[in-house]
Structure formats: C-alpha cells, structure tokens
Design a protein around this motif. Structure first.
Motif, short mmCIF file in Angstrom:
data_model
loop_
_atom_site.label_atom_id
_atom_site.label_comp_id
_atom_site.label_asym_id
_atom_site.label_seq_id
_atom_site.Cartn_x
_atom_site.Cartn_y
_atom_site.Cartn_z
N LYS A 92 36.50 42.08 47.24
CA LYS A 92 37.59 41.10 47.29
C LYS A 92 38.68 41.44 46.28
N PHE A 93 38.28 42.14 45.19
CA PHE A 93 39.22 42.44 44.13
C PHE A 93 39.13 43.92 43.75
N ILE A 94 40.28 44.55 43.66
CA ILE A 94 40.36 45.92 43.15
C ILE A 94 40.99 45.85 41.77
N LEU A 136 40.71 33.39 40.05
CA LEU A 136 39.88 34.30 40.84
C LEU A 136 38.71 33.56 41.48
N ASP A 137 38.13 32.64 40.72
CA ASP A 137 37.02 31.84 41.26
C ASP A 137 37.48 31.01 42.45
N LEU A 138 38.65 30.38 42.34
CA LEU A 138 39.18 29.58 43.44
C LEU A 138 39.45 30.45 44.67
N LEU A 139 39.96 31.64 44.45
CA LEU A 139 40.24 32.54 45.58
C LEU A 139 38.96 32.93 46.31
N THR A 140 37.89 33.21 45.56
CA THR A 140 36.63 33.58 46.20
C THR A 140 36.06 32.43 47.03
N LYS A 141 36.44 31.20 46.69
CA LYS A 141 35.97 30.02 47.43
C LYS A 141 36.89 29.65 48.58
N GLY A 142 37.93 30.46 48.79
CA GLY A 142 38.84 30.21 49.89
C GLY A 142 39.89 29.16 49.60
N GLU A 143 40.05 28.81 48.33
CA GLU A 143 41.03 27.79 47.98
C GLU A 143 42.37 28.43 47.61
N GLU A 144 43.41 27.59 47.58
CA GLU A 144 44.76 28.08 47.33
C GLU A 144 45.11 27.97 45.85
N ILE A 145 45.85 28.96 45.35
CA ILE A 145 46.34 28.91 43.98
C ILE A 145 47.85 29.13 43.99
N GLN A 185 55.58 30.56 33.54
CA GLN A 185 56.24 29.63 34.44
C GLN A 185 55.57 29.64 35.81
N LYS A 186 55.81 28.60 36.58
CA LYS A 186 55.33 28.59 37.96
C LYS A 186 56.23 29.46 38.82
N SER A 187 55.60 30.25 39.68
CA SER A 187 56.38 31.19 40.50
C SER A 187 56.80 30.59 41.83
N GLY A 188 56.06 29.55 42.28
CA GLY A 188 56.31 29.01 43.61
C GLY A 188 55.59 29.77 44.70
N HIS A 189 54.93 30.88 44.33
CA HIS A 189 54.20 31.70 45.31
C HIS A 189 52.75 31.23 45.39
N LYS A 190 52.33 30.83 46.58
CA LYS A 190 50.95 30.38 46.79
C LYS A 190 50.12 31.50 47.40
N LEU A 191 48.84 31.49 47.12
CA LEU A 191 47.95 32.52 47.65
C LEU A 191 46.61 31.91 48.03
N ARG A 192 46.17 32.25 49.23
CA ARG A 192 44.82 31.91 49.68
C ARG A 192 44.27 33.14 50.38
N MET A 193 43.05 33.52 50.07
CA MET A 193 42.48 34.72 50.67
C MET A 193 42.09 34.47 52.12
N THR A 194 42.48 35.40 52.98
CA THR A 194 42.14 35.34 54.40
C THR A 194 41.30 36.56 54.75
N ILE A 240 33.37 36.31 37.75
CA ILE A 240 33.36 36.87 39.10
C ILE A 240 32.23 37.87 39.24
N ASP A 241 31.44 37.72 40.27
CA ASP A 241 30.31 38.62 40.51
C ASP A 241 30.80 40.05 40.70
N ASP A 242 30.08 41.01 40.14
CA ASP A 242 30.48 42.42 40.22
C ASP A 242 30.53 42.93 41.66
N SER A 243 29.78 42.30 42.55
CA SER A 243 29.78 42.75 43.95
C SER A 243 31.14 42.53 44.61
N TYR A 244 31.97 41.68 44.02
CA TYR A 244 33.31 41.42 44.56
C TYR A 244 34.35 42.42 44.06
N LYS A 245 33.95 43.30 43.11
CA LYS A 245 34.93 44.13 42.41
C LYS A 245 34.79 45.61 42.77
N TYR A 246 35.93 46.29 42.81
CA TYR A 246 35.96 47.75 42.84
C TYR A 246 36.89 48.17 41.73
#
Length: 333
Positions: free
Chosen positions: A68-70, A138-147, A160-169, A190-196
């Motif tokens: 999920k994360f590089i 990162l935890d919220l992203l792995t749970k499919g939530e928006e940040i 500052q807030k960027s106004g850019h939202k992200l949710r993993m699909t 974050i679990d190591d299995s999610y990382k490269y």
C-alpha cells in the motif's frame, strides 16, 4: 548497487563495421565526448537507468499482495523526488495508481522545530516531522478512510490545510518520499507487510584513473550547489557552509536506516560531472580565498576541470533525474 558500465556501439558509415567502445574511466569518457559521442553516452545511460526503475516497478506490481505504501529515502541531492516520479510512470504503465506524498509537507510549525547544537532549526531531525499526524493519516488510509493532506508553507514556517483529499482505492499505492522514509519511527503504526522500502543513493560517478574513484559526496554537493542556486537563490558559499550540518544529519538520521531497504537504487550517471561542470564552475569561482569555504571550492573545481564538458546539454531528456538539479524537467516539483 553495482555501478553501470557503458558500452557504445558505433557504426562506421563507410566500411559498415561496428565497433564497441567501453567506458571504464574518465579517460574513456573524455575521449568519447571529444569524438562526438555525447548523445550516445546520454541515451544509453538514461535507458540503463530506466530499465532499473522498470525492474523495481515490476517487482512491486507483480507481488502477490502489492504494498500500500512505497517508502523512498536517501540522502540530500540523491534524486529521490525525480526517482519517485519516474517510478510512478512505470507503475501506471503496469495498471497501478500511484499517489506521491512528500514527507516535507508533514513538517511541524517552525516554532516546534528542533534546534541543533548551533542554535539553528534542525530540519534533518525526524522530530521536525509531525510523526503522530503522519502515522494517523497512514492508519486512516489503510482503513479506507479519507484524509486531508497538509501543505507546509516554507516562507511562513507553518503547516496549512491543502484542500486535497485522499482515500485509497483499488490499485492505488502511496509513494512516501523524504529523507526519513525508512526510519521505523515514522511509520511505527503501519504493518511492514504494507510497505516496500527503497533507498536512493548516489555512488561515485566514475573512476578518475585505475586507482581513484570520484567522491560520491562531492558529486552530491555539486548537484546541491547548482539546485540551491537555481531554485533557492543560494550562493555556492552558502551551500558549502551548510553542507557539514547536512552531512551530520545524514549520519544520524538517514544512513543508519539504509539497512531496512528492500532495494537500493543508484541515481548517478557516468556522464553527470561532465554535464554539471559548466553550471558549477562559475558559481564556485565566486568563492574568494579569504572565505572559509574556499578550500572545498578549490577541491570541487579541480575535480570538475578534469572532465571534458558535454557540448550540448539539450541532449539530456526532460525526464532525466539530473533535470531535478539543472532545470528544464518535464516533471512538476
């Protein structure tokens, strides 16, 4: 990280014979440049680098459970940013959806930034990053939530807030780029299995002779002098003056975590000092004998003067990693 060895295939138009010229050291490189083979050197070098990036992308995309994360780390001026952009292109070509995030955008407000032993802001410290917020996102992203991604404003030193939202699909992979990316503290939740994990470095660019290798640290410093002057208006003197602090930060916060990398990537090009020479020398010549940085400037000038200049920098592709320092990149930074 094995240093690339460049072999040029040169066709003789009169005899139709094909010759191979192996570039092993500075003498070979200078001769090839003087013989007019600059474009061949650049094209083959860039293709070799692209093939190596492609292999990393293939490893990631073909994994049974793609990460999920590089995490992309490396010392100053190693080319992490452009590497992440080129890797993103390769991942997209393999059907993935890369989303790059700069860890610098998670810096804490300047008033909370650690102070080093000289009383200056220590941006090299991992504690200059809002570790709690980073892990929370990162935890919220792995749970499919928006940040909502933060944006660090360097002129004011505020987050500052960027106004850019992200949710993993499905098919999305987040590229986290910064000097602290491999520090376990930064992604502790974050679990190591999610990382490269990728470590981008700059090995010595070329053998100067049969016994002497060009300094990898000097080549990074030359890259940074050019970049700092072009994009930040900093003099070569200012960059050299700050370099010992940067190096101390790398020794403490970057190099110890290289061992955690799944793969290491060498970002150097054999021809790069011949390319950077004409940009760096005028900046270095401004450093006078009475300045503390003069000795370092002289060493760098003596190194660069051994290289025959590339006659036409326009042959450097717009996607080249070296464009991150020279300018003229096809990527947006």
């Amino acid at each position: 990280m094995k240093q690339d060895r460049i072999i040029l295939q040169i066709s003789d138009k009169i005899t139709n014979e094909v010759n191979f010229i192996e570039l092993k050291d500075l003498k070979d490189l200078n001769k090839a440049i003087s013989d007019g083979w600059t474009k061949n050197i650049v094209n083959i070098s860039e293709l070799a680098m692209d093939l190596r990036i492609g292999k990393i992308a293939e490893t990631i995309s073909s994994a049974f459970c793609p990460p999920k994360f590089i995490l992309i780390s490396g010392p100053s001026s190693s080319g992490k940013t452009t590497f992440s952009k080129r890797l993103s292109l390769h991942l997209m070509a393999r059907g993935m959806k890369p989303f790059p995030i700069s860890i610098d955008d998670y810096f804490v407000d300047r008033v909370r930034t650690p102070i080093d032993e000289n009383g200056e802001y220590d941006y090299e410290s991992v504690h200059a990053v809002d570790i709690d917020l980073f892990n929370e996102h990162l935890d919220l992203l792995t749970k499919g939530e928006e940040i909502e991604l933060p944006r660090y404003d360097f002129p004011t030193g505020t987050s500052q807030k960027s106004g850019h939202k992200l949710r993993m699909t499905d098919g999305m992979v987040v590229l986290l780029e910064g000097i602290h990316a491999l520090n376990p503290l930064l992604t502790s939740q974050i679990d190591d299995s999610y990382k490269y994990k990728i470590y981008v470095s700059s090995l010595a660019p070329i053998m100067l002779d049969s016994d002497t290798m060009a300094s990898r640290t000097d080549s990074r410093l030359i890259r940074r002098i050019i970049r700092d002057n072009k994009y930040r208006g900093a003099s070569a003197q200012a960059t050299i003056a700050r370099w010992p602090s940067v190096r101390r930060g790398e020794e403490k916060w970057v190099f110890p975590f290289q061992k955690y990398a799944d793969v290491e990537f060498n970002s150097v090009q054999m021809y790069e000092l011949a390319l950077l020479k004409d940009c760096a020398l005028p900046l270095l010549k401004k450093i006078k004998e009475d300045m503390p940085e003069y000795e370092t400037a002289q060493r760098l000038k003596n190194l660069l003067r051994q290289f025959r200049s590339l006659a036409d920098p326009s042959v450097i592709p717009t996607v080249s990693l070296l464009r991150e320092f020279l300018g003229g990149s096809g990527f947006k930074y």
